[in-house]
Scaffold this motif. Sequence first.
Motif, PDB file in Angstrom:
ATOM      1  N   THR A  41     -27.775 -38.887   1.813  1.00  0.00           N
ATOM      2  CA  THR A  41     -29.471 -39.281   1.946  1.00  0.00           C
ATOM      3  C   THR A  41     -29.752 -40.399   1.601  1.00  0.00           C
ATOM      4  O   THR A  41     -28.826 -41.330   0.979  1.00  0.00           O
ATOM      5  N   HIS A  51     -29.650 -44.860  -7.493  1.00  0.00           N
ATOM      6  CA  HIS A  51     -30.868 -44.737  -6.411  1.00  0.00           C
ATOM      7  C   HIS A  51     -31.592 -46.023  -5.662  1.00  0.00           C
ATOM      8  O   HIS A  51     -32.512 -45.556  -4.285  1.00  0.00           O
ATOM      9  N   ARG A 104     -30.272 -30.961  -9.727  1.00  0.00           N
ATOM     10  CA  ARG A 104     -30.000 -31.661  -8.704  1.00  0.00           C
ATOM     11  C   ARG A 104     -31.745 -31.376  -7.937  1.00  0.00           C
ATOM     12  O   ARG A 104     -32.279 -29.781  -7.323  1.00  0.00           O
ATOM     13  N   ARG A 119     -34.535 -33.221  -4.388  1.00  0.00           N
ATOM     14  CA  ARG A 119     -34.825 -34.103  -3.842  1.00  0.00           C
ATOM     15  C   ARG A 119     -36.599 -34.250  -3.057  1.00  0.00           C
ATOM     16  O   ARG A 119     -37.746 -33.931  -3.984  1.00  0.00           O
ATOM     17  N   TRP A 148     -34.820 -38.675   3.152  1.00  0.00           N
ATOM     18  CA  TRP A 148     -34.674 -37.315   1.573  1.00  0.00           C
ATOM     19  C   TRP A 148     -34.464 -39.085   0.259  1.00  0.00           C
ATOM     20  O   TRP A 148     -33.218 -38.978   0.619  1.00  0.00           O
ATOM     21  N   ASP A 149     -35.008 -38.849  -0.476  1.00  0.00           N
ATOM     22  CA  ASP A 149     -34.274 -39.485  -2.009  1.00  0.00           C
ATOM     23  C   ASP A 149     -33.765 -38.030  -2.710  1.00  0.00           C
ATOM     24  O   ASP A 149     -34.900 -37.180  -2.870  1.00  0.00           O
ATOM     25  N   GLU A 150     -32.295 -38.613  -2.314  1.00  0.00           N
ATOM     26  CA  GLU A 150     -31.987 -37.056  -3.572  1.00  0.00           C
ATOM     27  C   GLU A 150     -31.116 -37.875  -5.010  1.00  0.00           C
ATOM     28  O   GLU A 150     -30.644 -38.421  -4.710  1.00  0.00           O
TER      29      GLU A 150
END
Length: 611
Positions: free
Chosen positions: A337, A515, A585, A587, A595-597
Amino acid sequence: MLALLASGSSRSSSNNKLAESENSAQNSSNMSWGTELWDQNDNLAIHTNRGIDALDKYANFLRDRVAIETEYAGKLRRLVKNYQPKKKEEEDNEFTSMQAFRNLLKEVGDLAGQREVVSESLQLQIIAGVTLLSKTLREERKKCLSDGANLQHNLTTQLSSLDRAKRNYEKAYRDSEKAVDSYKRADMDLNLSRAEVERYKNVMTAKIQQSDDAKNEYANQLQKTNNLQQQHFSMLLPAVLNRLQELDEKRTRGFREFIVGAADVESSVAPIIARCMEGIVKAGESINEKEDTFKVIERYQSGFTPPIDIPFEDLSNSVKDSAQDSTYTYPLPTPTTRGGTLGAIKLKKRVGIFNLFGSNKNSLTADGQKEDFSDQPPNQRRKKLQAKIAELTQNIAQETKARDGLMKMKIVYEANSSLGNPMTVEGQLNESEHKLEKLKVDLKKYQDFLEKACQVPVATSSPQATRNQLQNGHRTSRHSNGSADDHHDDGDDQPDDAGSLSSSASPESGLGTSHTSLPGSGQGSANENAIGEDTYYETEVETLNPLGTCRALYPFEASSEGSIPMSEGEELQVIEIDQGDGWTRVRRANNSNGWDEGFVPTSYIECTLYA
């Protein structure tokens, strides 16, 4: 009236007893063993021996008491040592009850010290004096008895001489009487010649002379015996008996002084023992149950509010929602991701998994806690950060003083090289500067932690309460042992190793890049090189299906590896529930069809899991 008469009679009786005791003391002072007990030499010898034996018995009593005092003091000290607070119990020392117990142990230790003082004083002052006195008295008594025996021997010898002189006189007198009778009979006998009569006369004269000489000797011995006997019983023997009397009085007086001295030794420590008792009472009175209650609240208060009421759930609506959720499909994300975390990858081996990505910004302290105490409730986190800042401030002040001292020493050495070489201080000064710089960096870091902790709003419910709500209002997603349930009807959709990987991919484990990092960046390459040859993965990648949705209750800024930021009210997908570490967790879809996870605090979100 009767009471007055009774009190008057009691006073008169006490006065009479006092007068009698004074008279007896005066009479006893005028009496002596030499005059009153002139014929009790053997009994006096036995009495004095028993008196010295009694003194020795008192010395043995003191020795046994000293042994008991020493053993008692030693046991008290061992007792205090055994009940000293252990290192793991130091955190409880802030409570007044524990402080009082520590003060009690201190006072008991002081009591043990006073018992040791009593033991040493009795040993050095009393027992040594009793032993010396007993030895001196035995030597003096032995000499007195020896002198008395010599006097008695002399008197006995003189009496024997008198007896012999008397027997000789009696024999000579009888012989002279016989000689006189023989002479008278011979003088009246006409048949004897003149010569024979003259012979009887000479024999009579000799016997009369011998009788007179024996008489004189007897008289002489009698006079000598009477003089010696008078001197013996009036002067010599009384002197010896009076010496025995003085010896016995010395023993009695010493007995009294030693008993009083032992009591004085005990009394000398009584004020200190009384102060120890006062300290124990003061320690007990210092216990404040309200203060301890407040400290318990200060220690364990989390800052969370109790959970809200569990809402009623209409089963008919939930069945329709479940049917809709089962027909909804999600786009498959790429294997890696944008947030930098891994999907569900089958692991062949987990050796070296914590070395996948470099150092973790939120490392653990020596006691197993996170460096910024983010694993603590908000209130406890702020308190621990404030305590750490106070500790660092104190260390900086101490190190600053040490550095200033070294600088002054260097200046003095530079001004006068005879006092020392300034280069010897240079290394210490550089080390102090390095230490001081490190402390300042740590202080700034913890001040930033505290500032962020103060900016984060307090959650309305704790993670435990959130899990309770999930377990009561929705389907339980995990067994008590931490293993994941089947989130879908088909249990094969979820790989066996997914839960294991995602659990170790929490922010504190370091499994996941920041991130802000992108796949294929230099950091990723370095992380790939960090993986040992004994750790490898299969290329087959499976996508983690969402377990539910969540809504952000508060804004969150990602400050640790593997976490992602979120804004208040934002809707996210839950792909892994809290494994007991306080992180969930999630996303989200980004604008570039990706996708940001990553992980977010469980207490900052409200989850709704699929049935």
